[in-house]
Design an enzyme around this catalytic site. Sequence first.
Site, PDB file in Angstrom:
ATOM      1  CE1 TYR A  76       9.472  -9.575  -3.787  1.00  0.00           C
ATOM      2  CE2 TYR A  76       8.951 -10.403  -5.978  1.00  0.00           C
ATOM      3  CZ  TYR A  76       8.536  -9.858  -4.772  1.00  0.00           C
ATOM      4  OH  TYR A  76       7.205  -9.593  -4.563  1.00  0.00           O
ATOM      5  CD1 TRP A 133       7.096  -6.790   0.489  1.00  0.00           C
ATOM      6  CD2 TRP A 133       6.526  -4.620   0.313  1.00  0.00           C
ATOM      7  NE1 TRP A 133       8.220  -6.086   0.116  1.00  0.00           N
ATOM      8  CE2 TRP A 133       7.907  -4.748   0.003  1.00  0.00           C
ATOM      9  CE3 TRP A 133       5.951  -3.363   0.264  1.00  0.00           C
ATOM     10  CZ2 TRP A 133       8.704  -3.671  -0.345  1.00  0.00           C
ATOM     11  CZ3 TRP A 133       6.743  -2.275  -0.077  1.00  0.00           C
ATOM     12  CH2 TRP A 133       8.094  -2.428  -0.383  1.00  0.00           C
ATOM     13  NE  ARG A 148       6.225  -3.398  -9.307  1.00  0.00           N
ATOM     14  CZ  ARG A 148       6.671  -3.886  -8.145  1.00  0.00           C
ATOM     15  NH1 ARG A 148       7.842  -3.468  -7.665  1.00  0.00           N
ATOM     16  NH2 ARG A 148       5.953  -4.760  -7.474  1.00  0.00           N
ATOM     17  CG  ASN A 185       0.925  -6.292  -0.245  1.00  0.00           C
ATOM     18  OD1 ASN A 185       1.393  -7.210   0.422  1.00  0.00           O
ATOM     19  ND2 ASN A 185       1.358  -6.017  -1.458  1.00  0.00           N
ATOM     20  CG  ASP A 196      30.962 -17.863 -32.975  1.00  0.00           C
ATOM     21  OD1 ASP A 196      31.029 -18.181 -31.777  1.00  0.00           O
ATOM     22  OD2 ASP A 196      31.708 -18.339 -33.836  1.00  0.00           O
ATOM     23  CG  HIS A 250       6.385 -14.348  -5.161  1.00  0.00           C
ATOM     24  ND1 HIS A 250       5.757 -13.270  -5.728  1.00  0.00           N
ATOM     25  CD2 HIS A 250       6.725 -13.953  -3.901  1.00  0.00           C
ATOM     26  CE1 HIS A 250       5.721 -12.269  -4.859  1.00  0.00           C
ATOM     27  NE2 HIS A 250       6.308 -12.671  -3.742  1.00  0.00           N
ATOM     28  NE  ARG A 305       4.130  -7.910  -8.315  1.00  0.00           N
ATOM     29  CZ  ARG A 305       4.800  -8.343  -7.250  1.00  0.00           C
ATOM     30  NH1 ARG A 305       5.511  -9.466  -7.340  1.00  0.00           N
ATOM     31  NH2 ARG A 305       4.761  -7.694  -6.112  1.00  0.00           N
TER      32      ARG A 305
END
Length: 781
Positions: A278, A152, A336, A150, A541, A269, A332
């Site tokens: 993010y 990242w 986690r 990855n 309400d 994304h 996503r």
Amino acid sequence: MSLPLTRRTVLIGAGLGATAAFVAGPAAALVADTATLRLRWRALLTGGDGIDTGDPDIAAAVERIGRTATGFLATLDTGAGRTALWPDLADPARSGHVTSSFSRLAKIALSWATPGTGHHAHEPTLRVVLDALDWMSAHRYGPALARYDNDWDWEIGAPIQLNDTMVLLHDVLGAERLARMTAAVHHYTPDPNLWRADRQIATGANRVWVCTVVALRAVLNGDGSALGEVRDALSDVRGGGANSVLAFQDGGAGGTGEGFYSDGSFLQHWKHPYNGGYGKELLNTLSKLLHLLAGSTWAVRDPAVDNVFRWVDEAFDPLMFRGDMMAAVCGREVARESKQGHAAAQPVIEATLRLAGADASRATHLTRLVKRWITEDTYRDFLKVTDLSSIVLARKALGSAAPAYPAPVLHRQYPRMDKAVHHRPGFGYAVSAYSTRIYNYESIQNENLRGWHLSDGMVLVYDGDLGHYSEDYWPTVDPHRLPGTTVERRALADGQDQRRVSGADWAGGAALPGTTLAAYGMDLRGLGTGLRALKSWFFVDDAIVCVGSGITGQDVETVLENRKLRDPQAVLTVNGAAVPGSPGTLTGVRWAHLAGTGGYVLAAPTRLRAVREPRTGRWKDINIKYGSATEITRTYLTLWLEHAAGTGYAYTQLPAASADRTAAWSAAPAAQVVAATGAVHAVASPGRHFLAANFWGAGRAVDLAADGPASVVTRRRGSATAVAVSDPTQKRDRVVVELFRPGLRVVRADPGVRVRALAGRIRITAETAGRHGATLTADLA
């Protein structure tokens, strides 16, 4: 060279506007040396000099830092023949193990640098860390080493942790080691505008992360030129502002569209709503970066930095309920374990504390906001989980004379990301939809594998059970029966149909400003199936009237509720009688009430399915990348309707209501469904003082008509009538609505709204082109 006047030339030559003054500071105090900035970042990490260790929360944080480091040191492999620093981070094909290794070293370095821990200025600890850094340089992270997995991790995750470690250990690293490690950071992340191996334009949170990596590397190297590039990259000077992280993405500059919008939406994304993922990371990281550069030669001078304060008020506060970030905008990250519910709000609070200290003109407002966020969350104590510098800032805010804001009472819609939220005393309510403009859910990197129905009209109710979505809801809930959704009961593969848009444009609604009266809806189309359902929510309400029609497909269900029970024996009452155990099929249901949750009133006696069951799951089932394999069991009560082809539904949800109030609504509803066809859904109060309609096409409901797709809400109070109109398809140039009430005249109308009196009715024409689903209003009398 003479440049044309564009956003880029404005940014290049921008003077310091008043709106951005908090970032740059007074000209006389400009900081031109990077050493000062390095010490400023170090103080962010350690809490700075002279922190009050007599404060129990600071003392606990210091102890926590030391305890964490001790744990990592105990399992760190220091042997000469090692193949990894930690045995559980030994996979040479998983880039996440590189980031995690640097993260653990950063935590040990923080303990070494923080007074009061058992490792502070401890020479053996320092030697172990330096040796481990050298091993990482030689075997995992260096210019001569190939990247894998990855991007990242290589360009953001790992260097962020390594930069922090270098700041903390700067004076003891040695020149060669510092040069070697900063060269590695520069190798992987050389440009604050670009990222990934193929040098794509960095956008949204990724751009801010990349800018932060370059900025800290530049601070460590004394590279003022790179700091200037970072400042300009935040505004995307090179790209003419197209991918500025400070400007709203609907400002017309072009770009990918990833970032904040003026209605408070945040997309990453491409088309995924991500305020609570993010977006929160962008806000938190940007607040640190602005703090780093404040008052320096490289301070941000783009007036659009003023938008950051709007994000706090519009893109975050309405999406939080007593410290819980609403899952509909967390992408996503719902899958986690470490980011459950309340954990997602922590970065927002930390960022807002920094912003409050940066701008005196807004300090009181932000302090009152943060004060509410911290004090109303009785589930997760912010002071017990945050970092040292944030504890110092929070103590200052909590000790100020400014009173905390009261809990919000509001309705807000986010047409740029197909979401709506509703806050009333005692509960919050969120609706998650999608359309041709927005993706349904994200499942990448083996995460969020069963998020199939997160946008199929999912409804999440937030109430006094503050841990409901923070105690293993997502791995244990039935992912086929998320509350509020209409679904086909069928087997789905992990990650199936993720990152898909709908075949329908209609998703959105209208709301009367300053009230909690609104309409919302979506044309739900199944992906790869024959499912279709027209779904509406009418907010009156404390009540939400839910309407569905034109339902097609096989084995279709609409889920009224899927509640994780704090009390597994919570009483389910149906038509006034308690129903024990797991009820199964209930017939002739007029109303139902679940203790601790609220009530449900059916528009007509209906067959209702109900099950009370323990459900067992693992985080690894929905997140292979980060999930634990530990089995977890939680008890749920699920209520749903089964549909034959062409049928629909109508029920009212009363969150946090008592059984008595639910029964009273059933006997005398304050709002009734007056239309539920393929042309229009409409709800009205008995005296017609409130009338709201979602028009799927041209049609009429009672005394309200529209010439095509539209959402309309009206309220009459005395001689005054307020009207709200929108185009939820975001495709129409104008919407024409007629109200068949004689004698009305216009008192006030938004720009773009024309009102014309006709025989026995009044015609309202709303120019909706370019409004992106926003509500337009008019006041009549």
